[in-house]
Design an enzyme around this catalytic site. Sequence first.
Site, PDB file in Angstrom:
ATOM      1  N   SER A   1      -2.403   2.214  -5.014  1.00 29.62           N
ATOM      2  CA  SER A   1      -2.303   3.452  -4.539  1.00 29.62           C
ATOM      3  C   SER A   1      -3.517   3.744  -3.620  1.00 29.62           C
ATOM      4  O   SER A   1      -3.141   4.629  -2.493  1.00 29.62           O
ATOM      5  CB  SER A   1      -2.543   4.529  -5.513  1.00 29.62           C
ATOM      6  OG  SER A   1      -3.614   4.599  -6.259  1.00 29.62           O
TER       7      SER A   1
ATOM      8  N   GLY B   1      -0.413   8.904  -4.704  1.00 23.46           N
ATOM      9  CA  GLY B   1      -0.632   7.827  -5.400  1.00 23.46           C
ATOM     10  C   GLY B   1      -1.999   7.835  -5.921  1.00 23.46           C
ATOM     11  O   GLY B   1      -2.405   7.426  -7.036  1.00 23.46           O
ATOM     12  N   THR B   2      -3.007   8.058  -5.176  1.00 19.61           N
ATOM     13  CA  THR B   2      -4.485   8.110  -5.593  1.00 19.61           C
ATOM     14  C   THR B   2      -4.640   9.353  -6.621  1.00 19.61           C
ATOM     15  O   THR B   2      -5.525   8.857  -7.457  1.00 19.61           O
ATOM     16  CB  THR B   2      -5.273   8.314  -4.279  1.00 19.61           C
ATOM     17  OG1 THR B   2      -5.023   7.313  -3.284  1.00 19.61           O
ATOM     18  CG2 THR B   2      -6.646   8.030  -4.646  1.00 19.61           C
TER      19      THR B   2
ATOM     20  N   PHE C   1      -6.692   1.250  -1.186  1.00 20.59           N
ATOM     21  CA  PHE C   1      -7.295   0.154  -1.113  1.00 20.59           C
ATOM     22  C   PHE C   1      -9.032   0.269  -0.477  1.00 20.59           C
ATOM     23  O   PHE C   1      -9.434  -0.754  -0.424  1.00 20.59           O
ATOM     24  CB  PHE C   1      -6.711  -0.770  -0.037  1.00 20.59           C
ATOM     25  CG  PHE C   1      -5.454  -1.332  -0.825  1.00 20.59           C
ATOM     26  CD1 PHE C   1      -5.421  -2.556  -1.214  1.00 20.59           C
ATOM     27  CD2 PHE C   1      -4.322  -0.523  -0.783  1.00 20.59           C
ATOM     28  CE1 PHE C   1      -4.219  -3.112  -1.781  1.00 20.59           C
ATOM     29  CE2 PHE C   1      -3.066  -1.371  -1.181  1.00 20.59           C
ATOM     30  CZ  PHE C   1      -2.963  -2.506  -1.850  1.00 20.59           C
TER      31      PHE C   1
ATOM     32  N   LYS D   1       1.912  13.103   5.103  1.00 22.80           N
ATOM     33  CA  LYS D   1       1.997  12.442   3.868  1.00 22.80           C
ATOM     34  C   LYS D   1       3.434  12.770   3.032  1.00 22.80           C
ATOM     35  O   LYS D   1       3.802  13.790   2.917  1.00 22.80           O
ATOM     36  CB  LYS D   1       0.889  12.379   2.846  1.00 22.80           C
ATOM     37  CG  LYS D   1       0.924  11.590   1.700  1.00 22.80           C
ATOM     38  CD  LYS D   1      -0.139  11.560   1.284  1.00 22.80           C
ATOM     39  CE  LYS D   1      -0.222  10.614  -0.224  1.00 22.80           C
ATOM     40  NZ  LYS D   1       0.016   9.335   0.249  1.00 22.80           N
TER      41      LYS D   1
ATOM     42  N   HIS E   1      -4.385  16.009   1.572  1.00 23.65           N
ATOM     43  CA  HIS E   1      -3.875  14.861   2.628  1.00 23.65           C
ATOM     44  C   HIS E   1      -3.204  15.485   3.654  1.00 23.65           C
ATOM     45  O   HIS E   1      -2.865  16.830   3.775  1.00 23.65           O
ATOM     46  CB  HIS E   1      -3.133  14.025   2.046  1.00 23.65           C
ATOM     47  CG  HIS E   1      -3.403  12.905   1.168  1.00 23.65           C
ATOM     48  ND1 HIS E   1      -3.697  12.939  -0.157  1.00 23.65           N
ATOM     49  CD2 HIS E   1      -3.833  11.674   1.561  1.00 23.65           C
ATOM     50  CE1 HIS E   1      -4.072  12.102  -0.652  1.00 23.65           C
ATOM     51  NE2 HIS E   1      -4.316  11.190   0.459  1.00 23.65           N
ATOM     52  N   HIS E   2      -2.994  14.825   4.890  1.00 24.17           N
ATOM     53  CA  HIS E   2      -2.217  15.126   6.262  1.00 24.17           C
ATOM     54  C   HIS E   2      -0.917  15.736   5.904  1.00 24.17           C
ATOM     55  O   HIS E   2      -0.373  15.143   4.862  1.00 24.17           O
ATOM     56  CB  HIS E   2      -2.286  14.160   7.094  1.00 24.17           C
ATOM     57  CG  HIS E   2      -1.937  12.734   6.617  1.00 24.17           C
ATOM     58  ND1 HIS E   2      -0.760  12.234   6.773  1.00 24.17           N
ATOM     59  CD2 HIS E   2      -2.707  11.811   6.058  1.00 24.17           C
ATOM     60  CE1 HIS E   2      -0.754  11.095   6.364  1.00 24.17           C
ATOM     61  NE2 HIS E   2      -1.716  10.797   5.827  1.00 24.17           N
TER      62      HIS E   2
ATOM     63  N   GLY F   1       0.892  -1.269  -0.141  1.00 25.80           N
ATOM     64  CA  GLY F   1      -0.103   0.084  -0.046  1.00 25.80           C
ATOM     65  C   GLY F   1       0.630   1.147  -0.014  1.00 25.80           C
ATOM     66  O   GLY F   1       0.279   2.250  -0.274  1.00 25.80           O
ATOM     67  N   THR F   2       2.185   1.082   0.238  1.00 24.61           N
ATOM     68  CA  THR F   2       2.880   2.260   0.044  1.00 24.61           C
ATOM     69  C   THR F   2       3.192   2.704  -1.411  1.00 24.61           C
ATOM     70  O   THR F   2       3.057   1.954  -2.149  1.00 24.61           O
ATOM     71  CB  THR F   2       4.444   1.893   0.544  1.00 24.61           C
ATOM     72  OG1 THR F   2       4.282   1.356   1.894  1.00 24.61           O
ATOM     73  CG2 THR F   2       5.429   3.046   0.722  1.00 24.61           C
ATOM     74  N   THR F   3       2.959   4.032  -1.354  1.00 23.49           N
ATOM     75  CA  THR F   3       3.396   4.742  -2.705  1.00 23.49           C
ATOM     76  C   THR F   3       4.546   5.334  -2.761  1.00 23.49           C
ATOM     77  O   THR F   3       5.223   5.396  -1.859  1.00 23.49           O
ATOM     78  CB  THR F   3       2.011   5.485  -3.264  1.00 23.49           C
ATOM     79  OG1 THR F   3       1.997   6.811  -1.923  1.00 23.49           O
ATOM     80  CG2 THR F   3       0.851   4.865  -3.117  1.00 23.49           C
TER      81      THR F   3
END
Length: 249
Positions: free
Chosen positions: A101, A145-146, A103, A139, A135-136, A75-77
Amino acid sequence: MKIALLGYGKMGRLIERFAQQRGHQIQLVIDENNREDISAADLAGANVAIDFSRPEAAVANIDLCFEANIPLVVGTTGWYDQLDDVKKRCLDGNKTLLYGSNFSIGVNVFFHINKLLAAAMNPYKQYDVQVEEIHHTQKLDAPSGTAITIAEGIIGHTDSKTEWINNLIGEGDEAIAKTNQLLIESHRIDEVPGTHTVLYSSEVDQIEFKHTAHSRAGFALGAVVAAEWLEGKTGFYQVTEMFNFGGRI
């Protein structure tokens, strides 16, 4: 299943919670405090590994799981510049890896509809499109990635955009997108799990397509479901292959 966790930050702890709720056992936890002491032999007995670590650690963690011959959910990008090489090593070595990117079930529905929307908007050249993501501040990669997956979905289904370009707001000079470039605007704000918006703008109106995550829980649960889905499989997979949407394009 017996699961090895690579990375034990906020996401790792959530994954642990959901895994245990679904009847799985955490066999091993690997983080920055013990990673240098871990070898492939330490992964013996694990059925699958889940990696939510750091971009600079992801490929080394992948290689560790390949050496241990256990399936891996990543799940890491931030490491996708090495994606082709990792895919080749996976397939040549008859290993198993699933990456994505994001789940979250909701985000994967969003990915699918984003492509349909891009195809529907393609004939209407008076609309320009861009992507915004929030994002926070913890990150580490920008764009997310999304956001890249969203951008690639648009580029693949529209004639006017051939590449994406990123502006990280508040960090240096802002890039000016050319006509063929899809702008991704990235914002980093404390305690925001993730918001992604696609905007189609013309002189007369604007269309907004938006996904807002209320917490990281959806990402964590999706990673555990992905590990379950991967059981018994060999090969190289994207998270989107878990889902079977009607009208796939």
